[in-house]
Design a protein around this motif. Structure first.
Motif, PDB file in Angstrom:
ATOM      1  N   ARG A  73       0.829  -1.208   0.000  1.00 13.04           N
ATOM      2  CA  ARG A  73       0.000   0.000   0.000  1.00 13.04           C
ATOM      3  C   ARG A  73       0.863   1.258   0.000  1.00 13.04           C
ATOM      4  O   ARG A  73       0.569   2.243  -0.698  1.00 13.04           O
ATOM      5  N   ALA A  74       1.955   1.244   0.776  1.00 13.29           N
ATOM      6  CA  ALA A  74       2.858   2.396   0.797  1.00 13.29           C
ATOM      7  C   ALA A  74       3.573   2.560  -0.541  1.00 13.29           C
ATOM      8  O   ALA A  74       3.818   3.690  -0.992  1.00 13.29           O
ATOM      9  N   GLU A  75       3.889   1.445  -1.167  1.00  9.48           N
ATOM     10  CA  GLU A  75       4.594   1.491  -2.444  1.00  9.48           C
ATOM     11  C   GLU A  75       3.725   2.061  -3.567  1.00  9.48           C
ATOM     12  O   GLU A  75       4.235   2.622  -4.540  1.00  9.48           O
ATOM     13  N   VAL A  76       2.409   1.929  -3.451  1.00 10.86           N
ATOM     14  CA  VAL A  76       1.521   2.561  -4.428  1.00 10.86           C
ATOM     15  C   VAL A  76       1.766   4.060  -4.463  1.00 10.86           C
ATOM     16  O   VAL A  76       1.857   4.683  -5.537  1.00 10.86           O
ATOM     17  N   ASP A  77       1.913   4.666  -3.300  1.00  8.30           N
ATOM     18  CA  ASP A  77       2.159   6.101  -3.231  1.00  8.30           C
ATOM     19  C   ASP A  77       3.538   6.456  -3.771  1.00  8.30           C
ATOM     20  O   ASP A  77       3.699   7.455  -4.492  1.00  8.30           O
ATOM     21  N   ARG A  78       4.541   5.640  -3.432  1.00 12.04           N
ATOM     22  CA  ARG A  78       5.902   5.930  -3.924  1.00 12.04           C
ATOM     23  C   ARG A  78       5.971   5.808  -5.439  1.00 12.04           C
ATOM     24  O   ARG A  78       6.534   6.669  -6.127  1.00 12.04           O
ATOM     25  N   GLY A  79       5.376   4.749  -5.982  1.00  8.98           N
ATOM     26  CA  GLY A  79       5.367   4.586  -7.430  1.00  8.98           C
ATOM     27  C   GLY A  79       4.569   5.665  -8.124  1.00  8.98           C
ATOM     28  O   GLY A  79       4.961   6.170  -9.183  1.00  8.98           O
ATOM     29  N   GLY A  80       3.442   6.060  -7.525  1.00  6.27           N
ATOM     30  CA  GLY A  80       2.631   7.119  -8.107  1.00  6.27           C
ATOM     31  C   GLY A  80       3.368   8.446  -8.147  1.00  6.27           C
ATOM     32  O   GLY A  80       3.277   9.197  -9.131  1.00  6.27           O
ATOM     33  N   ALA A  81       4.111   8.749  -7.097  1.00  5.95           N
ATOM     34  CA  ALA A  81       4.874   9.993  -7.056  1.00  5.95           C
ATOM     35  C   ALA A  81       5.975   9.991  -8.111  1.00  5.95           C
ATOM     36  O   ALA A  81       6.235  11.017  -8.761  1.00  5.95           O
TER      37      ALA A  81
END
Length: 229
Positions: A73-81
């Motif tokens: 779930r945290a990686e979704v934000d990192r990849g999106g950024a």
């Protein structure tokens, strides 16, 4: 702006993405399928719901399912950024825009979290280039966004050992996507070298266009065929 995303991204790609960038048809999912590395993708969950004997393998699965799900779930934000800061490097026909991409990856992460919790045996701790599976254990082996993507830190010998290992555990084809690095850089020399080495092993390797392009120029997968086919 850095061309490195940093630590390996445990990404949450969807079944629809896998179907497009591996050019999957219904017949491809009638048997056993390995996704390696599986990351936080919802492919295994959805493929299993459609009747496939699907297994994902990834070093991230060393942790308990709840911890893996939280990391994804945290990686979704990192990849999106990462993508949002580099929108010009991408073709947006499939995903439309960064917001749609991030929502889709978040939904994929949700499906992954539910499935790894309900079916933990379908998610095996393993790390290339050595896998804990028997020879020819799977009808189809898929590997996305690891080999070639991280060519900045994985050298030619690692790639060759990993491809040989994926070939070892496959009865049918091995499909690898994409053939560019994380910054979209072409790797024709590396791919050519690996194809020559695999050909010397009597492995037939071919590049095949697919109906998907997100990173610009990334519209081709590497297919390794079983002996005699």
């Amino acid at each position: 702006m850095s061309d490195s995303i940093g630590e390996y991204l445990v990404s949450a790609r969807s079944f629809a993405e896998y179907s497009a960038f591996f050019d999957l048809g219904e017949d491809d999912l009638r048997g056993s399928v390995l996704d390696c590395p599986g990351g936080g993708a919802s492919f295994t969950a959805t493929a299993a719901s459609r009747g496939a004997d699907a297994i994902a393998a990834d070093p991230a699965y060393a942790d308990p399912p709840a911890e893996v799900a939280a990391r994804v779930r945290a990686e979704v934000d990192r990849g999106g950024a990462w993508v949002t800061a580099r929108t010009g490097r991408y073709e947006w026909g499939f995903h439309h825009d960064p917001e749609t991409l991030t929502r889709g990856r978040a939904e994929s992460a949700r499906l992954f979290a539910a499935d790894i919790t309900a079916h933990p045996d379908c998610y095996r701790f393993a790390a290339l280039p050595e896998l804990p599976f028997a020879d020819e254990a799977f009808d189809l082996v898929l590997s996305s966004h690891f080999l070639f993507t991280y060519a900045d830190r994985l050298d030619r010998d690692f790639h060759l050992a990993a491809l040989r290992e994926l070939r070892r555990v496959a009865r049918g084809q091995v499909r690898v996507f994409p053939l560019v690095d994380q910054a979209g850089g072409r790797l024709d020399g590396l791919v050519d070298d690996l194809v020559r080495a695999l050909t010397a092993d009597d492995v037939r390797a071919e590049r095949r266009r697919v109906p998907y392009e997100f990173q610009r120029g990334a519209d081709t997968m590497l297919v390794l065929h079983p002996p005699g086919r």
